[in-house]
Design an enzyme around this catalytic site. Structure first.
Site, short mmCIF file in Angstrom:
data_model
loop_
_atom_site.label_atom_id
_atom_site.label_comp_id
_atom_site.label_asym_id
_atom_site.label_seq_id
_atom_site.Cartn_x
_atom_site.Cartn_y
_atom_site.Cartn_z
N GLN A 8 0.87 -1.31 -0.09
CA GLN A 8 0.02 -0.03 0.13
C GLN A 8 0.80 1.20 0.13
OE1 GLN A 8 -2.86 -1.65 3.19
NE2 GLN A 8 -3.90 -0.38 2.17
N ASN A 36 -2.07 -10.65 9.03
CA ASN A 36 -2.82 -9.61 9.20
C ASN A 36 -4.20 -10.25 8.76
OD1 ASN A 36 -3.08 -6.72 10.14
ND2 ASN A 36 -3.73 -6.52 8.05
N GLU A 37 -5.19 -9.93 9.53
CA GLU A 37 -6.95 -10.23 9.33
C GLU A 37 -7.12 -11.18 8.53
OE1 GLU A 37 -7.99 -6.11 8.42
OE2 GLU A 37 -7.84 -6.77 6.21
N GLU A 91 -5.16 -1.25 14.06
CA GLU A 91 -5.91 -0.69 13.03
C GLU A 91 -7.37 0.10 13.65
OE1 GLU A 91 -6.75 -1.90 8.96
OE2 GLU A 91 -4.78 -2.84 8.94
N TRP A 135 -5.23 3.86 11.56
CA TRP A 135 -4.75 3.50 10.25
C TRP A 135 -5.42 4.60 9.34
CZ3 TRP A 135 -2.56 -0.01 7.49
CH2 TRP A 135 -2.55 -0.28 6.26
N TYR A 193 -13.26 -0.87 12.95
CA TYR A 193 -13.80 0.23 12.45
C TYR A 193 -15.54 0.50 12.72
CZ TYR A 193 -9.47 0.23 9.67
OH TYR A 193 -8.30 0.15 9.07
N PHE A 226 -7.52 6.87 4.44
CA PHE A 226 -7.61 7.18 6.00
C PHE A 226 -6.40 7.63 6.69
CE2 PHE A 226 -10.01 3.44 4.67
CZ PHE A 226 -10.95 2.92 5.61
#
Length: 508
Positions: free
Chosen positions: A44, A188-189, A398, A441, A333, A457
């Site tokens: 990213q 991650n996730e 995050e 994040w 989130y 973000f």
């Protein structure tokens, strides 16, 4: 206790938690060893995808197939070449920690075999630069970017071969960077990665099967591959933790964990059916990974609904997986309302989402640009983890507000979001949550999975039209900096008006 009663009691208990309503607080209200940071991930922000020996990952393939509106991360934020500038911005802000991921295909281009000296040098340089400013590195080993070579060779995570290759890759990272990195997360996730990548097929590596996939499925099996890949992720994670504890932890004094994506699920109605559906949703999203890590096996309802399609742990595997963490990383989130749809269980050929027998409604992140500010939902997640999983050490890795990516640095909604959610963390800790850190994040406006730079973000705006990709601090960067440097916040919940005026005036 029945699942129905548990959900009711949890919701009742949340009514007694601190309500985020703009009460004043400061950095000093948190323990000195609590860490505040921000994060990114390799694909990213790094760019330089064809430089210095890096080879494609499945995220490269996904982006080049046009899945991010035709944009790619080939350049992204060019963090690969601008890392010194970025770390200086972190230091000026007062950032205490920075979470980033390592690009497996930059470090080991073929997924296994020789280490790329240029990739090794980059991550050494980045870590050293962070430490020179007293910024704590938190490193994720995998973030959606499996080397394409391993996907092509044996299907990546659907093959048990990945367990050994991932462990060897992690060994390289521990050996080369572990003398300076104390916080490691493996995958991650994985819950979101698997649902998107192996059931719906709308994220890398785009594996799915009709009629379940949301794209034109050309390979994969939505009925079994999410469970297969999850099993191999858990085994790879546990194998890596075993390696770290055996060979490195005593000398390097570090910690290792797994990061999961969390919604706070709320029953759509007060019916028993929706309460039970809410517990199923939690089991299928959170319990999928935390039950094996805490209890040594998958949740009962998952095994019942998926049947023979979900792999079984051998006694040795259960022993390996159980307790294989020092902390849990939480990504959060927003909240989701859950409605019962147990009729899905009657389907002859089921996929992962049908097995959960729920319908998720009002998903803000997919239906609107900005996420509703409901910080009690993060408190709810932390309370759930405390009550159900024994209050493990947690890093919130995050949390942030989605907005349109444009040149305006007046991101007041993001400031309001951060102010409310950090207060929510403080309330949860006062209620006994074992939370150790909070990371926004994201640090920069990063290349997002579905819409590249259409949304953002970031604390810093990145001008992607500028050849130099100049960075500009947003209002949120100034607010976070003031908070990190000791300013009392939370006293102006409605408008942050005086802060807005002061920062914008002095920034011009």
């Amino acid at each position: 206790m029945s699942n129905f009663l548990f959900i009711q009691l949890l919701l009742i208990s949340l009514a007694g938690l601190g309500v985020c309503n703009g009460e004043k607080y400061s950095r000093d209200d948190f323990p000195p060893n609590f860490v505040f940071g921000s994060g990114t991930s390799a694909y990213q922000v790094e760019g330089a995808t064809n430089e210095d020996g890096r080879t494609p990952s499945i995220w490269d393939t996904f982006a080049h197939a046009g899945r991010a509106g035709g944009a790619t991360g080939d350049i992204a934020c060019d963090h690969y070449n601008k890392y010194k500038e970025d770390v200086k911005l972190m230091a000026d802000m007062g950032l205490e920690a920075y979470r980033f991921s390592i690009s497996w295909s930059r470090l080991i281009p073929n997924g296994r075999g020789p280490v790329n000296p240029k990739g090794l040098q980059f991550y050494n340089n980045l870590i050293n630069e962070l430490l020179s400013y007293g910024i704590q590195p938190h490193v994720s080993l995998f973030n959606f970017d499996l080397p394409q070579a391993l996907e092509d060779e044996y299907g990546g995570w659907v093959s048990q071969k990945i367990v050994r290759d991932f462990t060897v890759y992690a060994d390289v990272c521990f050996r080369e960077f572990g003398d300076r990195v104390q916080y490691w997360s493996t995958v991650n996730e994985p819950n979101v990665y698997l649902i998107g990548g192996y059931d719906a097929g709308d994220t890398p590596p785009q594996r799915c099967s009709p009629p379940f996939g949301k794209i034109n499925c050309t390979r994969g099996n939505s009925s079994i591959e999410p469970y297969m890949a999850a099993h191999h992720i858990l085994l790879a994670h546990a194998s890596t933790v075993k390696l770290y504890r055996k060979n490195y932890q005593e000398k390097q004094h570090g910690f290792i964990g797994l990061c999961i994506y969390t919604f706070f699920y709320i029953p759509f109605t007060d019916s028993k059916e929706d309460a039970l559906a809410t517990q199923r949703a939690n089991d299928f999203l959170i319990g999928w990974f935390l039950d094996p890590l805490i209890f040594g096996d998958y949740p009962r309802i998952m095994k019942e609904n998926a049947g023979s399609r979900i792999p079984s742990f051998t006694k040795a595997e259960s022993k390996l997986v159980k307790g294989a963490f020092d902390f849990i990383g939480v990504i959060h989130y927003m909240a989701i309302h859950v409605s019962d749809k147990s009729s899905n269980l009657a389907l002859k050929h089921r996929d992962y989402n049908a097995d959960s027998a729920t319908t998720l409604v009002d998903i803000d992140l997919l239906t609107s640009l900005e996420v509703s500010i409901t910080p009690w939902t993060l408190e709810g997640v932390l309370e759930y983890l405390k009550q159900v999983y024994g209050n493990p050490p947690i890093f919130i890795y995050e949390n942030g507000q989605r907005m349109l990516h444009n040149s305006s640095v007046e991101d007041t909604p993001r400031v309001k979001y951060m102010e409310a959610y950090i207060e929510g963390v403080l309330n949860a800790m006062r209620n006994g949550s074992n939370t150790r850190g909070y990371f926004t994040w994201s640090f920069l406006d990063a290349f997002e999975l579905f819409d590249a730079f259409e949304s953002s973000f970031g604390l810093y705006y990145v001008d992607i039209e500028d050849p130099d990709l100049k960075r500009y601090p947003k209002l949120s960067a100034h607010w976070y900096s003031d908070f990190l440097k000791g300013k009392t916040v939370g006293s102006d919940p409605e408008g942050l008006g005086e802060f807005d005026r002061n920062v914008l005036f002095t920034s011009k």
